[in-house]
Design a protein around this motif. Structure first.
Motif, PDB file in Angstrom:
ATOM      1  N   GLY A   9       0.758  -1.355  -0.104  1.00  0.00           N
ATOM      2  CA  GLY A   9       0.074   0.136  -0.164  1.00  0.00           C
ATOM      3  C   GLY A   9       0.982   1.387  -0.089  1.00  0.00           C
ATOM      4  N   GLU A  10       1.863   1.115   0.733  1.00  0.00           N
ATOM      5  CA  GLU A  10       2.915   2.411   1.066  1.00  0.00           C
ATOM      6  C   GLU A  10       3.676   2.520  -0.542  1.00  0.00           C
ATOM      7  OE1 GLU A  10       3.751   2.535   5.575  1.00  0.00           O
ATOM      8  OE2 GLU A  10       4.760   0.987   4.224  1.00  0.00           O
ATOM      9  N   SER A  11       3.935   1.555  -1.139  1.00  0.00           N
ATOM     10  CA  SER A  11       4.474   1.746  -2.516  1.00  0.00           C
ATOM     11  C   SER A  11       3.436   2.060  -3.421  1.00  0.00           C
ATOM     12  CB  SER A  11       4.857   0.232  -2.816  1.00  0.00           C
ATOM     13  OG  SER A  11       5.787  -0.355  -1.692  1.00  0.00           O
ATOM     14  N   ILE A  12       2.238   1.656  -3.545  1.00  0.00           N
ATOM     15  CA  ILE A  12       1.580   2.358  -4.428  1.00  0.00           C
ATOM     16  C   ILE A  12       0.992   3.980  -4.183  1.00  0.00           C
ATOM     17  CG2 ILE A  12      -1.188   2.337  -4.911  1.00  0.00           C
ATOM     18  CD1 ILE A  12      -1.253  -0.840  -4.450  1.00  0.00           C
ATOM     19  N   ASP A  13       1.073   4.170  -2.769  1.00  0.00           N
ATOM     20  CA  ASP A  13       1.188   5.546  -2.646  1.00  0.00           C
ATOM     21  C   ASP A  13       2.354   6.277  -3.157  1.00  0.00           C
ATOM     22  OD1 ASP A  13      -1.079   5.204  -0.804  1.00  0.00           O
ATOM     23  OD2 ASP A  13      -0.027   5.141   1.118  1.00  0.00           O
ATOM     24  N   VAL A  88      -8.445 -11.522  -0.248  1.00  0.00           N
ATOM     25  CA  VAL A  88      -6.979 -11.709  -0.729  1.00  0.00           C
ATOM     26  C   VAL A  88      -6.334 -10.417  -1.009  1.00  0.00           C
ATOM     27  CG1 VAL A  88      -5.569 -12.314  -2.648  1.00  0.00           C
ATOM     28  CG2 VAL A  88      -8.012 -13.662  -2.300  1.00  0.00           C
ATOM     29  N   VAL A  89      -6.742  -9.495  -1.678  1.00  0.00           N
ATOM     30  CA  VAL A  89      -5.957  -7.998  -2.062  1.00  0.00           C
ATOM     31  C   VAL A  89      -6.124  -7.108  -0.913  1.00  0.00           C
ATOM     32  CG1 VAL A  89      -5.738  -6.287  -3.475  1.00  0.00           C
ATOM     33  CG2 VAL A  89      -6.687  -8.456  -4.710  1.00  0.00           C
ATOM     34  N   LYS A  90      -6.981  -6.917  -0.157  1.00  0.00           N
ATOM     35  CA  LYS A  90      -6.932  -5.833   0.758  1.00  0.00           C
ATOM     36  C   LYS A  90      -5.972  -5.937   1.936  1.00  0.00           C
ATOM     37  CE  LYS A  90     -11.348  -3.312   0.149  1.00  0.00           C
ATOM     38  NZ  LYS A  90     -11.050  -1.850   0.291  1.00  0.00           N
ATOM     39  N   PRO A  91      -6.409  -7.171   2.035  1.00  0.00           N
ATOM     40  CA  PRO A  91      -5.344  -7.774   3.440  1.00  0.00           C
ATOM     41  C   PRO A  91      -3.936  -7.797   2.998  1.00  0.00           C
ATOM     42  CG  PRO A  91      -7.214  -9.209   3.456  1.00  0.00           C
ATOM     43  CD  PRO A  91      -7.288  -8.588   2.114  1.00  0.00           C
ATOM     44  N   ALA A  92      -3.665  -8.222   1.681  1.00  0.00           N
ATOM     45  CA  ALA A  92      -2.319  -8.238   1.199  1.00  0.00           C
ATOM     46  C   ALA A  92      -1.742  -6.927   1.015  1.00  0.00           C
ATOM     47  CB  ALA A  92      -2.123  -9.090  -0.114  1.00  0.00           C
ATOM     48  N   VAL A  93      -2.408  -5.875   0.591  1.00  0.00           N
ATOM     49  CA  VAL A  93      -1.764  -4.602   0.123  1.00  0.00           C
ATOM     50  C   VAL A  93      -1.816  -3.599   1.448  1.00  0.00           C
ATOM     51  CG1 VAL A  93      -2.336  -2.647  -1.231  1.00  0.00           C
ATOM     52  CG2 VAL A  93      -2.577  -4.792  -2.229  1.00  0.00           C
ATOM     53  N   LEU A  94      -2.795  -3.819   2.113  1.00  0.00           N
ATOM     54  CA  LEU A  94      -2.765  -2.725   3.388  1.00  0.00           C
ATOM     55  C   LEU A  94      -2.532  -1.403   3.083  1.00  0.00           C
ATOM     56  CD1 LEU A  94      -0.360  -4.990   5.600  1.00  0.00           C
ATOM     57  CD2 LEU A  94      -2.753  -5.251   5.519  1.00  0.00           C
ATOM     58  N   PRO A  98      -7.135   7.708   2.141  1.00  0.00           N
ATOM     59  CA  PRO A  98      -6.797   8.796   1.932  1.00  0.00           C
ATOM     60  C   PRO A  98      -6.916   9.678   3.152  1.00  0.00           C
ATOM     61  CG  PRO A  98      -8.398   8.420   0.354  1.00  0.00           C
ATOM     62  CD  PRO A  98      -8.164   7.298   1.154  1.00  0.00           C
ATOM     63  N   TYR A  99      -8.252   9.568   3.858  1.00  0.00           N
ATOM     64  CA  TYR A  99      -8.433  10.540   4.882  1.00  0.00           C
ATOM     65  C   TYR A  99      -7.700  10.322   5.961  1.00  0.00           C
ATOM     66  CZ  TYR A  99     -11.725   6.720   5.600  1.00  0.00           C
ATOM     67  OH  TYR A  99     -12.338   5.582   5.823  1.00  0.00           O
ATOM     68  N   ASN A 100      -6.858   9.253   5.959  1.00  0.00           N
ATOM     69  CA  ASN A 100      -6.081   9.088   7.156  1.00  0.00           C
ATOM     70  C   ASN A 100      -4.527   9.467   6.848  1.00  0.00           C
ATOM     71  OD1 ASN A 100      -7.756   7.817   8.988  1.00  0.00           O
ATOM     72  ND2 ASN A 100      -7.833   5.793   8.127  1.00  0.00           N
ATOM     73  N   THR A 101      -4.182   9.198   5.522  1.00  0.00           N
ATOM     74  CA  THR A 101      -2.980   9.458   4.956  1.00  0.00           C
ATOM     75  C   THR A 101      -2.643  10.891   4.586  1.00  0.00           C
ATOM     76  OG1 THR A 101      -3.110   8.918   2.841  1.00  0.00           O
ATOM     77  CG2 THR A 101      -2.436   7.413   4.382  1.00  0.00           C
ATOM     78  N   LEU A 102      -3.676  11.539   4.260  1.00  0.00           N
ATOM     79  CA  LEU A 102      -3.554  12.882   3.933  1.00  0.00           C
ATOM     80  C   LEU A 102      -4.217  13.952   4.881  1.00  0.00           C
ATOM     81  CD1 LEU A 102      -4.681  12.387   0.104  1.00  0.00           C
ATOM     82  CD2 LEU A 102      -2.266  12.567   1.143  1.00  0.00           C
ATOM     83  N   TYR A 173      -8.309   6.673  -3.469  1.00  0.00           N
ATOM     84  CA  TYR A 173      -7.559   7.298  -4.510  1.00  0.00           C
ATOM     85  C   TYR A 173      -8.163   6.899  -5.599  1.00  0.00           C
ATOM     86  CZ  TYR A 173      -4.040   8.106  -0.638  1.00  0.00           C
ATOM     87  OH  TYR A 173      -3.555   8.334   0.453  1.00  0.00           O
ATOM     88  N   ALA A 174      -7.731   7.594  -6.808  1.00  0.00           N
ATOM     89  CA  ALA A 174      -8.080   7.197  -8.225  1.00  0.00           C
ATOM     90  C   ALA A 174      -7.502   5.603  -8.602  1.00  0.00           C
ATOM     91  CB  ALA A 174      -7.732   8.287  -8.934  1.00  0.00           C
ATOM     92  N   SER A 175      -6.392   5.495  -7.966  1.00  0.00           N
ATOM     93  CA  SER A 175      -5.581   4.034  -8.157  1.00  0.00           C
ATOM     94  C   SER A 175      -6.389   3.030  -7.527  1.00  0.00           C
ATOM     95  CB  SER A 175      -4.219   4.286  -7.687  1.00  0.00           C
ATOM     96  OG  SER A 175      -3.947   4.869  -6.578  1.00  0.00           O
ATOM     97  N   ASP A 176      -7.230   3.410  -6.395  1.00  0.00           N
ATOM     98  CA  ASP A 176      -7.955   2.326  -5.630  1.00  0.00           C
ATOM     99  C   ASP A 176      -8.933   1.919  -6.794  1.00  0.00           C
ATOM    100  OD1 ASP A 176      -6.365   2.576  -3.230  1.00  0.00           O
ATOM    101  OD2 ASP A 176      -7.802   3.943  -2.358  1.00  0.00           O
ATOM    102  N   VAL A 177      -9.424   2.965  -7.181  1.00  0.00           N
ATOM    103  CA  VAL A 177     -10.838   2.718  -8.191  1.00  0.00           C
ATOM    104  C   VAL A 177     -10.361   1.925  -9.367  1.00  0.00           C
ATOM    105  CG1 VAL A 177     -12.387   4.163  -9.637  1.00  0.00           C
ATOM    106  CG2 VAL A 177     -12.008   4.827  -7.362  1.00  0.00           C
TER     107      VAL A 177
END
Length: 296
Positions: A9-13, A88-94, A98-102, A173-177
């Motif tokens: 998740g941080e890498s995607i950020d 599968v994906v949500k628990p793997a990517v973590l 955005p309302y927490n990181t921004l 995030y748009a990338s989430d979408v």
């Protein structure tokens, strides 16, 4: 942070930061009360309060010969998409919302509050609402296209509006979408071909004789076959209103937020049910409740 220690998740950020912020600026610059209500309208198509009843409707459709393929495609598509996204994906990517990181970005925060300060209780990537709306829409699109119905194109349009609404409301995030769209399309295609396999099984066995439509034959004949579509539209509208009306009051100061205040002040919605009891008198979102309780 050492790249080796970063979560996916941080890498995607980091990789998609410029793109995601550009899209936030695009939607934030057009923000107004009317469009916020429009966004809440379309985001409902991905809400579990809408999706779960659609699964139940899909099960009912399986008992009618004319609508069986729609029912099976919906069920399989939603099942595949839900498993891939939430198990599968949500628990793997973590990836954190955005309302927490921004929270330190004043402009983003103003847009988030302006859009109603909605919140979810899980990770951000991929967008579950987008996945749900896309898998449902593409499943229906494929079935209606098989029947050469022009209404088929309506469903992908709704899914795209749902995807856009998640960024407009500043909860993804748009990338989430984009991730949700990919998962949703693949889930729908898999669901469609699984339906074809099941339909072959039905056609070659006595299961093909199952048809609840025979019970309503007289009504169908009197209405020249128009009764069933009307009933389905009424049911679909009812399901939508069931999900949409409560959503109008979501967000804002009335939302019970997660009590976690560590790396960030968590703005996720706290879980208030018996499966996630309070810890030392405090309520937490699903993510932090599991961390603090030690329950997997």
């Amino acid at each position: 942070m050492n790249p080796i220690l970063m979560t996916l998740g941080e890498s995607i950020d980091s990789i998609f930061y410029s793109f995601d912020m550009w899209v936030f600026h695009f939607f934030g610059s057009m923000q107004n009360d009317f469009l916020t209500y429009v966004a809440k309208f379309f985001t409902t198509f991905g809400d579990e309060a809408f999706t779960i009843p659609i699964v139940i409707l899909g099960i009912v459709l399986c008992f009618f010969k004319r609508t069986r393929k729609y029912g099976f495609t919906l069920i399989f598509a939603i099942a595949v998409g839900t498993i891939v996204t939430n198990v599968v994906v949500k628990p793997a990517v973590l990836r954190i919302r955005p309302y927490n990181t921004l929270q330190d970005d004043a402009q983003y925060w103003a847009w988030y509050i302006g859009a109603g300060a909605l919140s979810e209780g899980d990770y951000s990537f991929p967008s579950g609402h987008t996945t749900a709306a896309t898998e449902t829409a593409i499943a229906l699109f494929l079935c209606f296209r098989q029947d050469k119905k022009k209404i088929a194109w309506l469903f992908p349009a709704i899914a795209l509006c749902t995807a856009g609404s998640r960024v407009y409301l500043m909860v993804h995030y748009a990338s989430d979408v984009l991730g949700g769209i990919i998962v949703g399309v693949l889930a729908a295609i898999i669901g469609y071909y699984l339906m074809k396999l099941v339909m072959i099984l039905f056609d070659k066995t006595k299961l093909g004789n199952i048809d609840a439509g025979k019970l309503f034959k007289k009504i169908t004949e009197k209405s020249n076959g128009k009764a069933a579509p009307v009933v389905l539209v009424i049911v679909a509208v009812g399901i939508f209103l069931y999900a949409f009306i409560p959503s109008l009051s979501e967000g804002g100061e009335d939302t019970v937020r997660c009590a976690y205040d560590g790396d960030y002040d968590c703005y996720n919605a706290a879980r208030l049910d018996d499966d996630y009891p309070a810890i030392d008198g405090e309520r937490y979102c699903k993510i932090h409740w599991k961390e603090l309780s030690g329950v997997e």
